[in-house]
Structures are given as C-alpha cells and as structure tokens.
Design an enzyme around this catalytic site. Structure first.
Site, PDB file in Angstrom:
ATOM      1  N   CYS A  93      40.745  27.349  46.318  1.00 21.02           N
ATOM      2  CA  CYS A  93      40.933  28.033  45.094  1.00 21.02           C
ATOM      3  C   CYS A  93      41.517  26.979  43.988  1.00 21.02           C
ATOM      4  CB  CYS A  93      41.833  29.176  45.133  1.00 21.02           C
ATOM      5  SG  CYS A  93      41.545  30.345  43.963  1.00 21.02           S
ATOM      6  N   ARG A 127      40.138  38.768  36.101  1.00 20.55           N
ATOM      7  CA  ARG A 127      40.533  38.200  37.659  1.00 20.55           C
ATOM      8  C   ARG A 127      39.564  38.785  38.741  1.00 20.55           C
ATOM      9  NH1 ARG A 127      44.385  35.375  40.019  1.00 20.55           N
ATOM     10  NH2 ARG A 127      44.833  34.374  38.241  1.00 20.55           N
ATOM     11  N   HIS A 194      40.009  32.680  50.356  1.00 18.98           N
ATOM     12  CA  HIS A 194      41.133  32.731  50.831  1.00 18.98           C
ATOM     13  C   HIS A 194      40.978  33.626  52.147  1.00 18.98           C
ATOM     14  CE1 HIS A 194      43.664  31.089  47.576  1.00 18.98           C
ATOM     15  NE2 HIS A 194      43.046  32.145  46.663  1.00 18.98           N
TER      16      HIS A 194
END
Ligand code: GLN
Length: 242
Positions: A93, A127, A194
């Site tokens: 990320c 997001r 993640h």
C-alpha cells in the site's frame, strides 16, 4: 542456507498489521531450518545493497509517507542497485506507492517515489475498504488466487514493463477501474493487499523465499510443510464478500 532481511521504516509504515508479513516470511524459513537475520532500517540508517536478500516495507497514512519518501530518496541508489542484483522487495500500500514514480495526495507536496516500479499514484475521492481476491499469473503452483484486505484512497496506474500482480476478482485493486491489482518488475512486488497478506497466502510467501534464496544459492526447492491452517484461512478469506 541463510537470508538477510531489511525491514524498512517499521516505526513509520506498519498499519493494519503489515508486520505480520515479516513474521510469516521468517517462520516459513525457520520451519525449514533456513537461517534468517532481520534488520530494522530506521530513519538515517544507510542500506548496504550487497547484504540484503529481501526488503519489506509496509503501509501507512499520508503523514508517515511524507517522512519515508524523503528517506527512500536518499537510499534510492542503493535500493536500485539491490533491485538490479535481483534482491526481492515486498511493498504494501503506502510503501508500494513510494516504490513508483510519485504519490500525489489531494493536499500538500507530491511525494517523490524511487521508481523501482514504473507506476504512479494520484489521490482518489473514494476510500476503498474491503476484502480483495486476485487471480495471479505468477508461478505460485496450483493455487492461482491471492487474497487480502484493501484500505486506500490512492489510485495507482502501471506503465512500461511493470506488470500487475494479478486481476481483481473481488474488490478494487490498483484504481477500481482497470481491474489490475499490485505490480511487479524483476523481483520487486507491490500490492494493496493488507491482511496481513503472507500468512494466508503461503504459496506467495514460499515464492518470495525461493527468489530470495536464488540470489546466492541458485535454483532451490523448498521442503513441503503442513499448510492446512494457512489454506483454511485463505479459502475463508476468498469467500468473503467485499
Ligand atoms: N495513504 C495512502 C492511501 O490512502 C496509503 C494508505 C495505506 O498504506 N493503507 O492511499
């Protein structure tokens, strides 16, 4: 056999448990009696590109990325030399964004990257938060999926010889538009996944270990270990909706 690992800026880039990637990598080495040295590289420390076989950099918010982008720029020649000498990188990320050319947030300075990957990132208005499953063409064996969790607003676009890690099956990936997720060129791998990623993707962990060993030992094959738990976690995560 022995591997030397550089964990880059863990005090700054380590959100959503990305440190779990280092733990999984080390465990799967030690379970096979492969020696592992792990050095945390913190602000101001100079990297010796000859020494390290595997580099890990985690994710972080824009603020931490500003500090790390200045650090990485100072280390750029050493990290480029490491890449040219087939060292293996895994970047998650925010760390992934900084291995490209730049990360342009909505506000403030454009963060220069170190261009190990031919990619760039611009701030998006959404997001992306949720479970992600990706189909990969990497030579990982019979399982062709990678699964994890994304939480980013940056939109990453790949150029030149930099290829995606895979095609999005569930989730958004690089930019929510072109169905690509992650990036790789030579032995440098970046991803938005993640989770942390490696504990429930044992095939990818072993692939990275093999590549890291091949630098010094040539072609290696890894002893099989019991991955029942890892695959149960993988399959459960793949079933999760976004
Ligand atoms: N700050 C970056 C973004 O939001 C990276 C976030 C992260 O590392 N999870 O896109």
């Amino acid at each position: 056999m022995q591997l030397n690992i550089a964990h880059l800026y863990p005090d700054l880039l380590n959100i959503y448990g990305d440190r779990g990637n280092i733990t999984a990598f080390i465990k799967r080495c030690r379970w096979r009696n492969i020696g592992v040295n792990v050095h945390e590289i913190n602000t101001g420390e100079v990297i010796n590109p000859e020494f390290y076989d595997f580099y890990f950099i985690g994710g972080g918010q824009d603020q931490q990325q500003i500090a790390v982008s200045h650090e990485l720029r100072a280390q750029k020649p050493f990290l480029r030399e490491a890449m040219d000498n087939n060292a293996v990188f895994l970047a998650i990320c925010g760390g992934y964004q900084l291995l490209g050319h730049y990360y342009r947030p909505h506000k403030g300075e454009e963060l220069k990257g170190i261009s190990l990957l031919d990619a760039y990132t611009v701030a998006g208005n959404t997001r992306y938060i949720g479970n992600v499953t990706v189909g990969t063409a990497l030579p990982l064996g019979k399982e062709k999926t990678l699964t994890g969790f994304e939480n980013h607003s940056g939109l990453t676009y790949l150029e030149g010889n930099t290829r995606p890690l895979g095609v999005v099956i569930t989730g958004n990936g690089n930019n929510g538009g072109d169905k690509t997720e992650g990036a790789h060129e030579k032995n440098v791998f970046g991803t938005y996944l993640h989770g942390s990623l490696l504990p429930k993707n044992p095939h990818f962990t072993d692939y990275l270990i093999r590549l890291s060993l091949e630098r010094n030992y040539g072609q290696v094959s890894l002893e099989e270990i019991n991955d029942e738990l890892e695959w149960a976690a993988h399959k459960k995560a793949v079933k999760r909706k976004y």
